[in-house]
Enzyme design. Sequence first.
Site, short mmCIF file in Angstrom:
data_model
loop_
_atom_site.label_atom_id
_atom_site.label_comp_id
_atom_site.label_asym_id
_atom_site.label_seq_id
_atom_site.Cartn_x
_atom_site.Cartn_y
_atom_site.Cartn_z
N ASN A 144 -4.40 5.74 24.65
CA ASN A 144 -3.99 7.30 24.73
C ASN A 144 -3.39 7.35 23.26
O ASN A 144 -2.42 6.65 22.73
CB ASN A 144 -3.39 7.78 25.81
CG ASN A 144 -4.15 8.05 26.96
OD1 ASN A 144 -5.28 7.75 27.06
ND2 ASN A 144 -3.49 8.62 27.94
N ILE A 145 -3.80 8.68 22.62
CA ILE A 145 -3.13 9.07 21.38
C ILE A 145 -1.61 9.15 21.27
O ILE A 145 -0.90 8.66 20.34
CB ILE A 145 -3.88 10.34 20.92
CG1 ILE A 145 -3.38 10.57 19.38
CG2 ILE A 145 -3.16 11.45 21.62
CD1 ILE A 145 -3.97 11.62 18.69
N LYS A 146 -1.15 9.47 22.75
CA LYS A 146 0.46 9.70 22.48
C LYS A 146 1.00 8.03 22.62
O LYS A 146 2.15 8.06 21.99
CB LYS A 146 0.74 9.95 24.00
CG LYS A 146 0.46 9.57 25.05
CD LYS A 146 0.82 10.14 26.38
CE LYS A 146 0.26 9.26 27.51
NZ LYS A 146 0.94 10.11 28.91
N GLY A 147 0.27 7.08 22.78
CA GLY A 147 0.83 5.72 22.55
C GLY A 147 2.00 5.14 23.39
O GLY A 147 2.20 5.61 24.43
N GLU A 204 4.72 4.36 18.75
CA GLU A 204 3.55 4.05 18.00
C GLU A 204 2.27 4.80 18.56
O GLU A 204 2.15 4.88 19.88
CB GLU A 204 3.09 2.66 18.05
CG GLU A 204 4.01 1.68 17.19
CD GLU A 204 3.78 0.37 17.07
OE1 GLU A 204 4.60 -0.51 16.76
OE2 GLU A 204 2.46 -0.13 17.71
#
Length: 257
Positions: free
Chosen positions: A135-138, A142
């Site tokens: 997921n982009i939230k990481g 990161e």
Amino acid sequence: MTPDQPEAPALPDVVVPYGDTRGDGMVQLSFTLPLPHGKIAEGAAQQLANRMGMDPALVVHAKPIGPGFTFVVVYGRVHHHVDVAQVKVVERDYPLLTPREVNAVVKETLQRRLVVVGACIGTDAHTVGIDAILNIKGFAGEKGLEYYRELRVVNLGAQVSVPDLVARAEAERADAVLVSQVVTQRDAHLLNTREMSAAFREAFPDDRRPWLIVGGPRFDELMADELGVDRVFARGTTPGEVASYLAHRLRTREAAS
């Protein structure tokens, strides 16, 4: 080593644990006994700790965690040492890259986006691990792999059967398959991984098989060959480590071709 990196301290040849003063051999151990909370449970915990090599051993905490079960913390001394030269681990053998550097490697090497298919297989419904990487939230400050411009991420979520994972990887023309396994009762993570590896090796020729990467809190990174996968990541792995590994594999494959 770059000029701004301090030189790593030399490792001692032999180490022993310590709790109060260096070299005292004191350790803390916690476990659950199938006994009701009371003196018998505490005595059993102390005896077990003694048989495990802790002497003296002191029960410093005990509490009931349900009918017939006691959680215990024991503090005591062990009389063993560790030869550091005999410690075997998987050291990272590739550089950590920034997202921009990873994107550059993929673009230069593939001339297309690198396809990553991720899932939790079997009955595992815990998506926190695979989501932390994809997921982009990481995770740990990161961004996840969805953030990388030159990666195309397909997150299949939880409880994906191995045949469905193989079929989707083939349909997406996956370059890499990432599998997270959190449920480990009765070594379910090992059984599922071996099943997955066998299925991919049967479905794909060696030169077309996507890289198989597994991760989870109970995996041993030394078991990659035994499990039939390309890489095992243990707890605490960050998206940047996985992305850098994919870039490393691309460079290695390009150099060998």
